[in-house]
Structures are given as structure tokens and as C-alpha cells.
Design a protein around this motif. Structure first.
Motif, PDB file in Angstrom:
ATOM      1  N   GLN A 147       0.934  -1.328   0.061  1.00  0.00           N
ATOM      2  CA  GLN A 147      -0.105   0.183  -0.085  1.00  0.00           C
ATOM      3  C   GLN A 147       0.983   1.337  -0.079  1.00  0.00           C
ATOM      4  O   GLN A 147       0.270   2.340  -0.630  1.00  0.00           O
ATOM      5  N   ILE A 148       2.097   1.158   0.494  1.00  0.00           N
ATOM      6  CA  ILE A 148       2.947   2.361   0.629  1.00  0.00           C
ATOM      7  C   ILE A 148       3.728   2.415  -0.622  1.00  0.00           C
ATOM      8  O   ILE A 148       3.618   3.483  -1.226  1.00  0.00           O
ATOM      9  N   TRP A 149       3.992   1.145  -1.295  1.00  0.00           N
ATOM     10  CA  TRP A 149       4.704   1.300  -2.462  1.00  0.00           C
ATOM     11  C   TRP A 149       4.062   1.503  -3.731  1.00  0.00           C
ATOM     12  O   TRP A 149       4.529   2.594  -4.638  1.00  0.00           O
ATOM     13  N   GLN A 150       2.782   1.365  -3.664  1.00  0.00           N
ATOM     14  CA  GLN A 150       1.872   1.787  -4.880  1.00  0.00           C
ATOM     15  C   GLN A 150       2.018   3.416  -5.225  1.00  0.00           C
ATOM     16  O   GLN A 150       1.634   3.829  -6.337  1.00  0.00           O
ATOM     17  N   ASP A 151       1.884   4.199  -4.157  1.00  0.00           N
ATOM     18  CA  ASP A 151       2.028   5.555  -4.373  1.00  0.00           C
ATOM     19  C   ASP A 151       3.729   6.296  -4.020  1.00  0.00           C
ATOM     20  O   ASP A 151       3.543   7.453  -4.342  1.00  0.00           O
ATOM     21  N   ASN A 152       4.283   5.212  -4.295  1.00  0.00           N
ATOM     22  CA  ASN A 152       5.975   5.837  -3.891  1.00  0.00           C
ATOM     23  C   ASN A 152       6.658   4.800  -4.920  1.00  0.00           C
ATOM     24  O   ASN A 152       7.535   3.938  -4.241  1.00  0.00           O
ATOM     25  N   GLN A 153       6.787   5.284  -5.957  1.00  0.00           N
ATOM     26  CA  GLN A 153       7.617   4.428  -7.123  1.00  0.00           C
ATOM     27  C   GLN A 153       9.038   4.448  -6.617  1.00  0.00           C
ATOM     28  O   GLN A 153       9.948   3.215  -6.887  1.00  0.00           O
ATOM     29  N   ALA A 154       9.407   5.709  -6.086  1.00  0.00           N
ATOM     30  CA  ALA A 154      11.328   5.558  -6.134  1.00  0.00           C
ATOM     31  C   ALA A 154      11.215   4.608  -4.795  1.00  0.00           C
ATOM     32  O   ALA A 154      12.236   3.846  -5.062  1.00  0.00           O
ATOM     33  N   LEU A 155      10.551   4.715  -3.576  1.00  0.00           N
ATOM     34  CA  LEU A 155      10.887   3.723  -2.736  1.00  0.00           C
ATOM     35  C   LEU A 155      10.555   2.274  -2.990  1.00  0.00           C
ATOM     36  O   LEU A 155      11.464   1.423  -2.601  1.00  0.00           O
ATOM     37  N   PHE A 156       9.646   1.946  -3.977  1.00  0.00           N
ATOM     38  CA  PHE A 156       9.516   0.620  -4.452  1.00  0.00           C
ATOM     39  C   PHE A 156      10.708   0.089  -5.367  1.00  0.00           C
ATOM     40  O   PHE A 156      11.238  -0.958  -5.249  1.00  0.00           O
ATOM     41  N   GLY A 157      11.139   1.152  -6.104  1.00  0.00           N
ATOM     42  CA  GLY A 157      12.486   0.987  -7.037  1.00  0.00           C
ATOM     43  C   GLY A 157      13.568   0.597  -6.193  1.00  0.00           C
ATOM     44  O   GLY A 157      14.407  -0.231  -6.466  1.00  0.00           O
ATOM     45  N   ASP A 158      13.754   1.208  -5.161  1.00  0.00           N
ATOM     46  CA  ASP A 158      14.825   1.087  -3.995  1.00  0.00           C
ATOM     47  C   ASP A 158      14.835  -0.392  -3.560  1.00  0.00           C
ATOM     48  O   ASP A 158      15.783  -1.001  -3.349  1.00  0.00           O
ATOM     49  N   GLU A 159      13.661  -0.949  -3.350  1.00  0.00           N
ATOM     50  CA  GLU A 159      13.351  -2.223  -2.873  1.00  0.00           C
ATOM     51  C   GLU A 159      13.747  -3.372  -4.012  1.00  0.00           C
ATOM     52  O   GLU A 159      14.366  -4.311  -3.964  1.00  0.00           O
ATOM     53  N   VAL A 160      13.389  -2.997  -5.172  1.00  0.00           N
ATOM     54  CA  VAL A 160      13.276  -3.875  -6.350  1.00  0.00           C
ATOM     55  C   VAL A 160      14.803  -3.968  -6.962  1.00  0.00           C
ATOM     56  O   VAL A 160      15.004  -5.136  -7.219  1.00  0.00           O
ATOM     57  N   SER A 161      15.287  -2.959  -6.923  1.00  0.00           N
ATOM     58  CA  SER A 161      16.479  -2.925  -7.488  1.00  0.00           C
ATOM     59  C   SER A 161      17.878  -3.810  -7.082  1.00  0.00           C
ATOM     60  O   SER A 161      18.250  -4.687  -7.961  1.00  0.00           O
ATOM     61  N   PRO A 162      17.899  -4.088  -5.982  1.00  0.00           N
ATOM     62  CA  PRO A 162      18.970  -5.003  -5.422  1.00  0.00           C
ATOM     63  C   PRO A 162      18.570  -6.631  -6.125  1.00  0.00           C
ATOM     64  O   PRO A 162      19.524  -7.332  -6.221  1.00  0.00           O
ATOM     65  N   LEU A 163      17.401  -6.945  -6.137  1.00  0.00           N
ATOM     66  CA  LEU A 163      16.807  -8.204  -6.347  1.00  0.00           C
ATOM     67  C   LEU A 163      17.169  -8.368  -8.044  1.00  0.00           C
ATOM     68  O   LEU A 163      17.494  -9.237  -8.459  1.00  0.00           O
ATOM     69  N   LEU A 164      16.968  -7.298  -8.851  1.00  0.00           N
ATOM     70  CA  LEU A 164      17.084  -7.167 -10.179  1.00  0.00           C
ATOM     71  C   LEU A 164      18.418  -7.375 -10.566  1.00  0.00           C
ATOM     72  O   LEU A 164      18.989  -8.089 -11.403  1.00  0.00           O
ATOM     73  N   LYS A 165      19.455  -6.825  -9.912  1.00  0.00           N
ATOM     74  CA  LYS A 165      20.851  -7.118  -9.674  1.00  0.00           C
ATOM     75  C   LYS A 165      21.262  -8.281  -9.507  1.00  0.00           C
ATOM     76  O   LYS A 165      21.982  -9.184 -10.259  1.00  0.00           O
ATOM     77  N   GLN A 166      20.735  -9.026  -8.433  1.00  0.00           N
ATOM     78  CA  GLN A 166      21.116 -10.290  -8.018  1.00  0.00           C
ATOM     79  C   GLN A 166      20.651 -11.175  -9.221  1.00  0.00           C
ATOM     80  O   GLN A 166      21.444 -12.261  -9.250  1.00  0.00           O
TER      81      GLN A 166
END
Length: 583
Positions: A147-166
Motif C-alpha cells: 500500500q505504501i509502494w503503490q504511491d511511492n515508485q522511488a521507494l519501491f524501486g529501491d526495494e526492487v533494484s537489488p533483486l534485479l541486480k542479483q
């Protein structure tokens, strides 16, 4: 630690301190405080002295009661949320309003988090408070984070980015695996097995049933694909959709226009072949893209650009060509072959389409079918003619030698056309799989110049090195070593470190089989310069150590007695009608 209690009208340590400071009889004041703030159960007061007689501290008693009540309350919250009552969420909102002031109390925090977890829409104010506090954000459930992420793309991007790199690191590590084998390679794992990977599972959990978050992840993948041209992002795009499909997340699958196409293609990848029935289904999806919805071609092209999809399409093309040869049919007359080439072309053009935002299927050059494929067939004919010639009685043999040159059309299309290049590379793998070293020595020099240097890409080199293990005994020939190393791999090892690395992988695996004089030259040539990466240096060091160990203890001559495995030879009549290197 007890912040928030006064807001609820409950005394805390500060109140007790003030009471004791201002009272004249401390013991009476403590008794009064305990009476007012203890468990308000009349029958309990007379029982408490028994605990005192057993030496049980009041704190221990109250703590155990508190823990029990907390567990019951959390169970009740889950029970209410799972119920059918219309007012269930208003009850939970009311409970959240009362308990939220105590959210920073470690003992009460789990209850608050449980209530928030079960609310489909947590009040905005509470979400902002959680987001602003790192400790609260860290411990809140993924349902709340969504619910927090859906209105905060930058925060969600910070969470997803390490997973994509991995994910990318894991894929690239698999391509440089020290295990060289034709049976266990990059493409061996089934699609369902791949989807159980840590990154795909974590992303699936983070998205849940939230279409907005799913769209955000797809946008991240498109952006990264454009920025890096790394095709593994295309794989992740398909794996993520199919992972949600496995969980029956209809909220997302029903709105992704690529779902049914990806599902059908996934079944083909599992079988490593596109059969006629599925080919018709896939064609139906492509032909069904309506005017005004052409943007879906961007996603379809990305799914077809997935290396696992490309691998399946090219393998199916090779198999299709074999069938055409046996039927004396022309490539242009096969609708299935033309569809495979159409999908290959769409996948190969994914980057250009997404970059230009011109959503139109790239036209397949007709000459790929009318000129390149016949040129490739002529190579098969040359090989077959030579093989048959060798089987003739000596008096009937001509002075035919194995051809060295390749048709000019074949080499030109390897350089100029991405679809033709892909098919040419897989034909080379097919030749290696047949252990046909004559044809391999003829073809390898042509791979020095290919479309976008695809022949020196990690995926092809990973497959080629695995296939070359089938010809391990041929490395005892200087001519064969010259063809593989001098005429192909060593032409670019100094400018492309990945080629250097794949060459060392191959030699680490085959060092005992390589001709000694060739090995001596290779070990000097491949010594890494100072600026080389650590993996290259480590591979070289491993090779040097293996060769040193080989010098100290040379292998014994192979005169071991044959083992009787209970397998009896079966005589198969030789047939002159079948080529030794079928395509």
C-alpha cells in the motif's frame, strides 16, 4: 519504551515516579497503583498471595497473562478479517485507531502490525507515519508495504533494484559455470524450476495481486533492458508473469495481454519444441493484435527476446529443416517454418521496437528463406557427398577432398542478418553435437565476423564450449586445435575478456586432451595482463596448476581391462541414404 500509554489513559513509569515523589506513605501508594493498574478481576486479588508464597514474581505472572492475551487478540484479528461480516474492516479500523499510539512499544507492536496487515486500505495518515519511521517500515508486513509502494515508485524501486541486480549476477554466473556439459547447460532447467528461484519468488510476493506494482516492475524491466540491452531482463519479464500464473493471480493475468501467448510459449520452452498445434495458437495471438493495440507487440517482442524462447524457436527451426530435407520440400513452402522465423525476427527486434516506440512487426527478409537457407543446405550436401564418397570401394573413389570454402551468401548473411546469424550459430552447435569435426573446422572461421558479434556472446560461447566436450579426443590433433583456437577463439580474446574467460573454461576442462605443443602455445598466449579481472586470473591459475600437476604425474597409458556391464553390442546396418550430419 512506554510512549503512547498516557494518550489511552493508562499510567506509565512517569506517573508512578510522580506519585512516589509526592506521597507520604510509599508502600500504600504502591499498593494503590497496583490496584488501579493491575488486572481488574475481583477474584484474582485473593489468589495473588498464593503466587507470592510460591516465590513467583508479579512481573512474571503479569507478563505470561499479557503474552497469552496478545496471542488471543492476534488470532481474533485474523478471524475477524477472514470472516464475512460487512463491518469487519470498520472493527479493525477502530482497533487500529486505539492501538496505533502504542505502535513503538515492542510488546504491543505485533498486534498493531497484525491489524494493519489485514486491512485492505490502511488510513493514509498511518501509512505516512510508518513510511517516515525506518524501524516501523522495516517490521511492517509486505501487505502494508504494498500500500505504501503503490504511491511511492522511488521507494519501491529501491526495494526492487537489488533483486534485479542479483538476478542478472546469477544468470551471468550460470553462463560461466565451471561445469561444461551438453546435458547440463544454461537451458537445461525447466521453466517451472527456474520460477522457483529466490528473486522471482520475492518479486512475486512483493507484487501480490497489485496490478499497479506489477506494471511498475514491468516498467523497470523495460527501462533496464533499453539501458543495458541485457536479454536476461526479458527472461525475468516472462518468468514473473508465469509465476503469478502458477499462483492463479487472475487479477494480474487477466489484464496482461501477453498472458495466454506467454503461457503457450512456456509450454513450448518446456518441451524445447514448437509443435504444429501450438504454432497455430501462437500465430493466432500475433494475428489477433488489433489496430490501436499495437503497443502489446513491444511486450510480446520482449517475451520472444528471452534467450529461453529464442533457443526453443531456433531448435524448432533446425528440426523443421530436417523434416523438409527428408520430404524434399522447400523452406518457402513451410508455414510452420515461416512462423518460427517471424517470431524469431520479432524477438530479435525487441530492443529497436521499444527504443523507437514504433510498434510494428519487423519484416522478415525474404532472402533469408530463398537464399540463406539454401546456402546452408548446400553445406549439408557437401558434407553428405564427401561422407558417401569415403564409403565407396577404393576403385570407385574420386580424388574428392573435403571443401574448405563456404558459400558467399552464407557468410554474408551471418554478418548482415540477425535471424540468419542465429540459425547459422545453432547449425554450428548441431554440427558439434554430431561430432563432425570436418564440418566444424570449415565453419568456425566464418564465425569471426557475425551480426553484432553474436558468436562472441556469452550464451553462444557457453553452449559451444559445452558441445566441444563431445569432441574431446579431436583436441589431440594440432589441426583441430588450430581451427578452434587460432581460427576462432583467439581472434578476439584480447579485446573481449569474456572470450578469454570462456577459452580458459574450455581448457580447464579439456587440458589433458589438448595436443601438447598446442597447449604450450596456448598457456603462454592466454596469460592474463595485469588489468584482467579476478575470474580470468583465477581460471588461468587453475589451468597452470593442473598442467603442473600433469607434468609431475603423467596419466598412465589406457590399458585398463574392459568392464563387462552386461551390455551386448547390436549391429545396425549402415544406410547410405541417411547423411551422417543431418540438419
Amino acid at each position: 519504551m512506554f510512549a503512547g500509554l498516557p494518550e489511552l489513559g493508562i499510567s506509565n513509569g512517569e506517573d508512578l515516579k510522580e506519585t512516589l515523589t509526592n506521597c507520604t506513605e510509599p508502600l500504600k501508594a504502591i499498593d494503590q497503583f497496583q490496584m488501579e493498574n493491575g488486572i481488574l478481576l475481583p477474584t484474582l486479588q485473593s489468589a495473588l498471595p498464593f503466587l507470592d508464597l510460591h516465590g513467583t514474581p508479579r512481573l512474571e505472572f503479569h507478563q505470561s497473562v499479557f503474552d497469552e492475551l496478545r496471542e488471543k487478540l492476534m488470532e481474533r484479528v485474523a478471524f475477524i478479517a477472514e470472516g464475512k461480516e460487512e463491518d469487519r474492516y470498520s472493527k479493525l479500523e477502530e482497533l487500529l485507531e486505539k492501538s496505533f499510539p502504542l505502535v513503538k512499544m515492542p510488546s504491543i507492536q505485533p498486534v498493531v502490525m497484525q491489524v494493519m496487515k489485514h486491512l485492505p486500505k490502511v488510513p493514509e495518515k498511518k501509512l505516512k507515519q510508518v513510511m517516515a519511521d525506518k524501524d516501523l517500515y522495516k517490521v511492517c508486513a509486505v501487505e502494508v508495504k504494498r500500500q505504501i509502494w503503490q504511491d511511492n515508485q522511488a521507494l519501491f524501486g529501491d526495494e526492487v533494484s537489488p533483486l534485479l541486480k542479483q538476478y542478472i549476477v546469477e544468470k551471468e554466473a550460470a553462463l560461466f559455470s565451471s561445469d561444461l556439459s551438453i546435458l547440463h547447460n544454461f537451458f537445461s532447467a525447466s521453466p517451472k524450476t527456474r520460477r522457483q528461484g529466490e528473486v522471482v519468488q520475492k518479486l512475486t510476493q512483493m507484487i501480490g495481486k497489485n496490478v499497479k506494482l506489477y506494471d511498475m516492475v514491468l516498467q523497470f524491466l523495460r527501462t533496464l533492458f533499453l539501458r543495458t540491452r541485457n536479454v536476461h531482463y526479458c527472461t525475468l519479464r516472462a518468468e514473473l508473469l508465469m509465476s503469478l500464473h502458477d499462483l492463479d493471480v487472475s487479477e494480474i493475468c487477466s489484464v496482461d495481454p501477453c498472458h495466454k501467448f506467454t503461457w503457450c510459449l512456456d509450454a513450448c520452452i518446456r518441451e524445447k519444441f514448437v509443435d504444429a498445434k501450438r504454432a497455430r495458437e501462437l500465430q493466432g495471438f500475433l494475428d489477433g493484435v488489433k489496430k490501436g493495440q499495437e503497443q502489446v507487440l513491444g511486450d510480446l517482442s520482449m517475451i520472444l527476446c528471452d534467450p529461453f524462447a529464442s533457443n526453443t524457436l531456433v531448435l524448432s527451426t533446425v528440426r523443421n529443416l530436417q523434416e523438409l530435407l527428408s520430404q524434399d520440400a522447400l523452406p518457402r513452402d513451410s508455414p510452420d517454418l515461416l512462423l518460427l522465423l517471424r517470431m524469431l525476427s520479432l524477438g530479435q527486434g525487441a530492443w529497436d521496437m521499444i527504443d523507437s516506440q514504433v510498434f510494428k512487426e519487423p519484416r522478415l527478409e525474404l532472402e533469408v528463406v530463398t537464399r540463406f537457407l539454401p546456402a546452408m543446405m548446400s553445406i549439408v550436401v557437401d558434407d553428405y557427398t564427401f561422407t558417401v564418397e569415403q564409403k565407396l570401394p577404393s576403385e570407385e573413389k574420386s580424388s574428392l577432398t573435403y571443401p574448405i570454402a563456404l558459400p558467399e551468401t552464407f557468410t554474408r548473411y551471418l554478418q548482415d542478418n540477425r535471424v540468419a546469424c542465429e540459425m547459422g550459430l545453432y547449425y554450428v552447435l548441431h554440427i558439434a553435437k554430431q561430432r563432425n569435426n570436418n564440418a566444424l573446422q570449415r565453419l568456425l572461421p566464418a564465425l569471426v565476423e557475425t551480426y553484432n558479434d553474436v558468436a562472441f556472446g556469452d550464451i553462444f560461447l557457453h553452449l559451444l564450449t559445452g558441445h566441444l566436450t563431445l569432441l574431446s579426443d579431436d583436441f589431440g590433433s594440432e589441426d583441430f586445435c588450430h581451427a578452434v583456437f587460432d581460427n576462432f577463439l583467439l581472434t578476439s580474446y584480447s579485446s573481449k575478456e569474456n572470450v578469454h574467460r570462456h577459452t580458459l573454461r574450455l581448457l580447464n576442462h579439456l587440458h589433458q586432451k589438448v595436443h601438447p605443443s598446442s597447449m604450450g602455445i596456448l598457456i603462454k598466449t592466454l596469460e592474463p595482463p595485469k588489468q584482467s579481472s579476478d575470474p580470468v586470473k583465477e581460471l588461468y591459475m587453475q589451468l597452470a596448476e593442473k598442467l603442473e600437476a600433469l607434468k609431475r604425474s603423467p596419466p598412465e597409458p589406457e590399458e585398463a581391462p574392459a568392464l563387462d556391464l552386461g551390455l551386448h553390442p547390436v549391429t545396425v546396418p549402415a544406410s547410405a541414404s541417411a547423411p551422417t550430419t543431418p540438419l
